[in-house]
Design a protein around this motif. Structure first.
Motif, mmCIF file in Angstrom:
data_model
loop_
_atom_site.group_PDB
_atom_site.id
_atom_site.type_symbol
_atom_site.label_atom_id
_atom_site.label_comp_id
_atom_site.label_asym_id
_atom_site.label_seq_id
_atom_site.Cartn_x
_atom_site.Cartn_y
_atom_site.Cartn_z
ATOM 1 N N MET A 154 -5.529 70.370 19.601
ATOM 2 C CA MET A 154 -6.791 69.636 19.441
ATOM 3 C C MET A 154 -7.299 69.798 18.010
ATOM 4 N N TYR A 155 -7.808 68.731 17.445
ATOM 5 C CA TYR A 155 -8.422 68.805 16.119
ATOM 6 C C TYR A 155 -9.737 69.569 16.202
ATOM 7 N N ILE A 156 -10.176 70.046 15.047
ATOM 8 C CA ILE A 156 -11.428 70.814 15.025
ATOM 9 C C ILE A 156 -12.609 69.936 15.443
ATOM 10 N N THR A 157 -12.423 68.629 15.341
ATOM 11 C CA THR A 157 -13.460 67.676 15.744
ATOM 12 C C THR A 157 -13.406 67.345 17.232
ATOM 13 N N GLY A 158 -12.557 68.058 17.984
ATOM 14 C CA GLY A 158 -12.430 67.717 19.406
ATOM 15 C C GLY A 158 -11.639 66.443 19.620
ATOM 16 N N GLY A 159 -10.948 65.993 18.568
ATOM 17 C CA GLY A 159 -10.083 64.821 18.698
ATOM 18 C C GLY A 159 -8.724 65.249 19.233
ATOM 19 N N VAL A 160 -8.076 64.365 19.967
ATOM 20 C CA VAL A 160 -6.702 64.614 20.399
ATOM 21 C C VAL A 160 -5.879 63.351 20.186
ATOM 22 N N GLY A 161 -4.593 63.566 19.931
ATOM 23 C CA GLY A 161 -3.704 62.446 19.625
ATOM 24 C C GLY A 161 -3.275 62.587 18.180
ATOM 25 N N SER A 162 -2.161 63.298 17.965
ATOM 26 C CA SER A 162 -1.733 63.581 16.595
ATOM 27 C C SER A 162 -0.971 62.420 15.997
ATOM 28 N N THR A 163 -0.630 61.432 16.801
ATOM 29 C CA THR A 163 0.106 60.300 16.249
ATOM 30 C C THR A 163 -0.302 58.988 16.895
ATOM 31 N N TYR A 164 -0.245 57.973 16.053
ATOM 32 C CA TYR A 164 -0.479 56.602 16.496
ATOM 33 C C TYR A 164 0.633 56.146 17.438
ATOM 34 N N ARG A 165 1.843 56.662 17.217
ATOM 35 C CA ARG A 165 2.975 56.283 18.066
ATOM 36 C C ARG A 165 2.716 56.766 19.488
ATOM 37 N N GLY A 166 2.439 55.854 20.364
ATOM 38 C CA GLY A 166 2.171 56.247 21.746
ATOM 39 C C GLY A 166 0.800 56.858 21.939
ATOM 40 N N GLU A 167 -0.035 56.849 20.901
ATOM 41 C CA GLU A 167 -1.411 57.383 21.006
ATOM 42 C C GLU A 167 -1.374 58.738 21.694
ATOM 43 N N SER A 168 -0.510 59.626 21.170
ATOM 44 C CA SER A 168 -0.147 60.752 22.027
ATOM 45 C C SER A 168 -0.268 62.134 21.391
ATOM 46 N N PHE A 169 -0.186 63.109 22.271
ATOM 47 C CA PHE A 169 0.014 64.496 21.856
ATOM 48 C C PHE A 169 1.405 64.580 21.229
ATOM 49 N N THR A 170 1.611 65.542 20.334
ATOM 50 C CA THR A 170 2.958 65.716 19.777
ATOM 51 C C THR A 170 3.480 67.099 20.150
ATOM 52 N N PHE A 171 3.294 68.088 19.256
ATOM 53 C CA PHE A 171 3.754 69.436 19.583
ATOM 54 C C PHE A 171 2.735 70.435 19.057
ATOM 55 N N ASP A 172 2.890 71.689 19.447
ATOM 56 C CA ASP A 172 1.888 72.695 19.112
ATOM 57 C C ASP A 172 1.615 72.750 17.608
ATOM 58 N N TYR A 173 0.380 72.815 17.245
ATOM 59 C CA TYR A 173 -0.110 72.988 15.862
ATOM 60 C C TYR A 173 0.146 71.778 14.967
ATOM 61 N N ASP A 174 0.633 70.681 15.525
ATOM 62 C CA ASP A 174 0.885 69.490 14.707
ATOM 63 C C ASP A 174 -0.396 68.657 14.668
ATOM 64 N N LEU A 175 -1.176 68.829 13.613
ATOM 65 C CA LEU A 175 -2.470 68.150 13.522
ATOM 66 C C LEU A 175 -2.642 67.527 12.134
ATOM 67 N N PRO A 176 -1.827 66.501 11.841
ATOM 68 C CA PRO A 176 -1.922 65.879 10.515
ATOM 69 C C PRO A 176 -3.296 65.241 10.307
#
Ligand SMILES: [Zn+2]
Length: 626
Positions: free
Chosen positions: A281-303
């Protein structure tokens, strides 16, 4: 409290009377309700519901259009619940009349699968058919509760009964579980509202069958993880795939676990919550590290620059948190709900209430967007937009914000026996029901801009008020009638049990200062940087306030002090934080082997949710730290 003993206290029990959320509710009632109605009308979403479309005509129904409409109805209903309005009701009633007129005798109701591809009905798992049905159910319950009018509810119930027969009883659809979850939590709501066991059984069927059915085929561009179908739900302990789908599913699972008191499912929900909040989760409470599939990716991946962070996903995260604190009153859940609500969810709407973001990145670089825009379509990459817009082709987020703001008081309280849990603080008057009878409370606060909260009890009796100590708070005092209160601390709640008299005051004094927060070093995009927080709000810097010095070069001292001033931004009063920072002096060329000198600059930070209200400009939430 014992696990599974929490009972929700609906927004219907509270009237927001002032402060932050009153301002938002007034704005949404005055602007957003009508703005969305107008957009949906203009774009043919209402016309499509009449099901007159034929090949060659405009307003071809889209597979998820009617969910936009029913979510708008649900949001409008939350405002009508507080104040009836014949004009607004007439608009809803007209839309409901389209539904009643076009619903088939067997209960089926979906514009796309009636006039565009009727032969594909209940054959395409990924095409939002059951998702639309879920939002129809939620909208219908809200409208019935607000107005007592049952026409939409009758439509929804008739359709739910058809779905129950086709999916759970006959298994005559071509797939077994919805590709886009939502109907699960809607059915649990319908069960709560009607007490008809079959709706809970259907929700349970969808949840238990997910990840077990060979008939749940998917399209090429998706995989089973995208739709949380890679494993049976009780084996899913990491959050995977499309974030909104995932969080609607987890919300439905939490509803079911609480309803059936199933430990295993409750544990899985907790593990999913921990995986999200401690890894994804982003520090802003956002989730979805990628536009591809509007999805979770993997642990600590928060570009940062390509963060997807769909507005709906943070709203869904807050919905999940609320269900979690009903299962187990632990302050982590309300901390997370606040993080999502006060940052990413609210970033989704302009301060004017009529423009919206779908994606909410945590840093933006307008130069990159401008270059991208200049390229031919085939060479463009996907970047989040930098200015909110009035509508999207895929317009799920705006009506979701309407629902959220209209029912925001849902996040205030829950009860368990004779305990009142105060989760998120808002200025409101509330009547709730304890084992020993009704209790009236009045809450006064300037939260989230100030940390003082006063709760006045208006009902005499012995009960406990369990007040959440926000996770961000380092110093606090709790007073009863001005004197230090005796309390016991339980999972982040200060529990004050006493014989309350009418007019007693419980004062919660949470010291609210700016703080620096760092990410785990494994979050490579945030290494060596810190975010500045104030209460639950993440702060950000915008380029226009910093003479266009590169924001990513800003360094702040660990001991940086800020002066807070309330200022008007687009007519809305927000706290602005003034401090000092350092940047390197500009130099020519690309590289240098002579360390560049630093110079001091004034730093101006605003709440993240207020970014992008003054034009396109650079923005960041992460700063280098000296
Ligand atoms: Zn959305």
């Amino acid at each position: 409290m014992g696990r599974f003993t929490g009972e929700p206290v609906s927004f219907m029990n509270s009237n927001i009377t002032g402060g932050f959320w009153k301002q938002r509710q007034d704005l949404f009632r005055a602007v957003t309700v009508d703005a969305l109605y107008d957009r949906f009308k203009e774009t043919g979403r209402f016309e499509a519901m009449k099901m007159n479309w034929r090949e060659g005509m405009p307003y071809k129904p889209h597979i998820f259009w009617e969910s936009d409409v029913t979510k708008w109805i649900e949001g409008a209903a939350y405002f009508l619940q507080k104040k009836r309005d014949p004009e607004l009701e007439a608009r809803v009633d007209e839309l409901v009349s389209y539904m009643a007129r076009t619903q088939e005798d067997n209960g089926y109701l979906n514009a796309y699968f009636t006039v565009v591809e009727p032969e594909a009905r209940f054959t395409r798992r990924t095409d939002h058919e059951l998702y639309c049905a879920g939002h129809l159910i939620e909208g219908a319950i809200a409208y019935a509760e607000a107005t007592g009018k049952k026409a939409m509810l009758e439509v929804a119930v008739k359709y739910a009964d058809l779905i129950d027969r086709v999916f759970r009883v006959e298994h005559s659809a071509a797939f077994d579980t919805p590709g886009h979850e939502e109907i699960e939590l809607a059915l649990m709501k319908l069960y709560d509202y009607t007490k008809e066991e079959r709706y809970r059984l259907l929700a349970e069927y969808f949840i238990n069958t997910r990840g077990t059915s060979e008939r749940d085929e998917t399209y090429d561009f998706t995989d089973q993880e995208h739709m949380q179908s890679h494993k049976p739900v009780r084996m899913q302990n990491t959050a995977e795939g499309h974030c909104v789908r995932a969080l609607y599913l987890y919300s439905g699972m939490a509803d079911l676990a609480r309803s059936t008191k199933e430990e295993k499912l409750g544990d899985i929900c907790r593990q999913l919550f921990e995986n999200i909040t401690e890894r994804r989760m982003y520090i802003t409470g956002g989730v979805g590290s990628t536009y591809r599939g509007e999805s979770f990716t993997f642990d600590y991946d928060l570009p940062e620059y390509t963060a997807y962070n769909e507005t709906c996903a943070s709203i869904a995260l807050a919905l999940f948190c609320r269900r979690m604190w009903l299962m187990d009153a632990d302050s982590r859940y309300a901390d997370c709900a606040e993080r999502a609500l006060y940052n990413t969810a609210l970033s989704g709407v302009s301060l004017s209430g009529d423009e919206f973001f779908y994606e909410n990145p945590v840093s933006v670089n307008p130069g990159r967007n401008a270059f991208n825009e200049s390229r031919p379509d085939g060479l463009k990459e996907h970047l989040p937009i930098l200015k909110r817009v009035k509508s999207f082709d895929c317009s799920c987020c705006p009506p979701n914000l309407l629902r959220m703001v209209g029912s925001i008081a849902d996040y205030m309280y829950s009860v368990s026996g004779n305990i009142i849990y105060a989760h998120c603080y808002m200025e409101a008057e509330t009547e709730l029901m304890l084992s020993d009878g009704p209790v009236r409370l009045k809450q006064m606060t300037a939260y989230p801009y100030e940390g003082d909260v006063t709760i006045i009890t208006e009902t005499e009796g012995r009960y406990t008020i369990a007040a959440r100590i926000p996770g961000w708070c380092r110093k606090y005092d709790i007073l009863v009638n001005g004197c230090k209160a005796e309390f016991r601390l339980e999972k982040g709640y200060a529990c004050v049990e006493r014989d309350w008299k009418a007019g007693d005051s419980l004062q919660l004094k949470y010291s609210m200062e700016t703080r620096l927060a760092e990410a785990n070093p494994k979050v490579i995009d945030a290494c060596g940087r810190a975010a500045v927080m104030y209460g639950p709000c993440v702060l950000c810097a915008e380029g226009m306030d910093h003479a266009d010095r590169p924001l990513k070069d800003i360094r702040i001292d660990r001991g940086v002090q800020f002066e807070k001033r309330m200022e008007a931004l687009e007519g809305i009063s927000v706290p602005v934080f003034y401090g000092k920072a350092f940047v390197r002096r500009p130099f020519d060329g690309l590289y240098t082997e002579h360390p560049a000198e630093e110079e001091e600059i004034p730093l101006r930070l605003i709440p993240y949710f207020a970014w992008a209200n003054r034009g396109i400009t650079e923005m960041t939430t992460w700063f280098l730290v000296h």
